[in-house]
Design an enzyme around this catalytic site. Sequence first.
Site, PDB file in Angstrom:
ATOM      1  N   HIS A  53      16.461  31.978  -7.510  1.00 33.27           N
ATOM      2  CA  HIS A  53      16.595  32.614  -8.777  1.00 33.27           C
ATOM      3  C   HIS A  53      15.521  33.561  -9.326  1.00 33.27           C
ATOM      4  CE1 HIS A  53      19.893  29.764  -8.447  1.00 33.27           C
ATOM      5  NE2 HIS A  53      18.887  28.816  -8.367  1.00 33.27           N
ATOM      6  N   GLU A  90      14.766  25.886 -13.246  1.00 37.78           N
ATOM      7  CA  GLU A  90      14.583  26.028 -11.888  1.00 37.78           C
ATOM      8  C   GLU A  90      13.791  27.084 -11.515  1.00 37.78           C
ATOM      9  OE1 GLU A  90      18.273  26.350 -10.038  1.00 37.78           O
ATOM     10  OE2 GLU A  90      17.495  26.102  -7.903  1.00 37.78           O
ATOM     11  N   HIS A 145      14.888  25.527  -3.978  1.00 36.92           N
ATOM     12  CA  HIS A 145      15.848  25.344  -4.944  1.00 36.92           C
ATOM     13  C   HIS A 145      15.809  23.757  -5.657  1.00 36.92           C
ATOM     14  CE1 HIS A 145      18.569  28.916  -4.936  1.00 36.92           C
ATOM     15  NE2 HIS A 145      17.863  29.070  -3.801  1.00 36.92           N
ATOM     16  N   GLU A 222      17.120  21.483  -1.844  1.00 35.54           N
ATOM     17  CA  GLU A 222      17.483  21.320  -3.247  1.00 35.54           C
ATOM     18  C   GLU A 222      16.454  20.131  -3.349  1.00 35.54           C
ATOM     19  OE1 GLU A 222      19.308  22.758  -5.205  1.00 35.54           O
ATOM     20  OE2 GLU A 222      21.084  23.299  -4.494  1.00 35.54           O
TER      21      GLU A 222
HETATM   22 ZN    ZN Z   1      19.287  26.943  -7.233  1.00 37.07          ZN
END
Ligand code: ZN
Length: 259
Positions: A53, A90, A145, A222
């Site tokens: 992102h 995030e 992430h 993640e």
């Molecule tokens: Zn993400």
Amino acid sequence: MGSRNVFGRLAAGLMAAALVLVPATGISADVTPAPAAARPPLAGKIVGIDPGHNGLNYTSPAFLNRKVWNGREWEGCDTTGTRTTGGYTEARFTWNVAVYLRADLIRMGARVVMTRTGNHGLGPCVDTRARILDRAHANVSIDIHADGGPRSGCGFTVLEPVADGPNTRVIGSSLRFGRDVHAMMLRDTPLRVSDYYGRDGYMRRDDLAGLNLTTMPKVLIETGNMSNAADAALLVSPGVQRAVAAALAEAIARFLAGR
Ligand code: ZN
């Protein structure tokens, strides 16, 4: 003043004694000369980092909704990413970890390529991120992430590629790298294996450009669940962010050393 002279003479005397004593101990004779500048462990290696992102993605839904080919299907250019209930994004988390990781890797002798230059921009799209790392001929890459899962779930998951053509030659090596990431996350961070997603902290994904288009070993981590209060408290901590970076650096070093 007189006492200073006494101490001064005493100190001079002790130094002289020390100078005499050092060779007499024989210690210096046993010391092996240090090798001239040991080669850093990642010298000559290129490592790719994709911090998920970007800080201004939320400002342009039109940009995010643009469709890009991810190697198997059309996918949105990018998303805003998730955030904690306290509003910690995030994008900020992934950027911070990436900066710590870059410093660790450079210290270890690697050249580092990143897919974005800060946390105050838009994009790039996920296919472009994959291509930046492919074109840099990185030896290994990591997509960073954090998840926005159910509030009750916590823990990290290593997302792994599925063969689709462009990535077919790096599936086995990516799975090996994923095991190193999994092991070092468990060893060096307070985050645990996900209890709500994937299986034992692993998940194969065939719908992500970063994994579909990669031509070098790569996994996506993640790191934890930002929707979960306990994980969120860990993820926003600079100390934990540094620990995650150190775990990823160690996983990269292990993988590249073939350990
Ligand atoms: Zn993400």
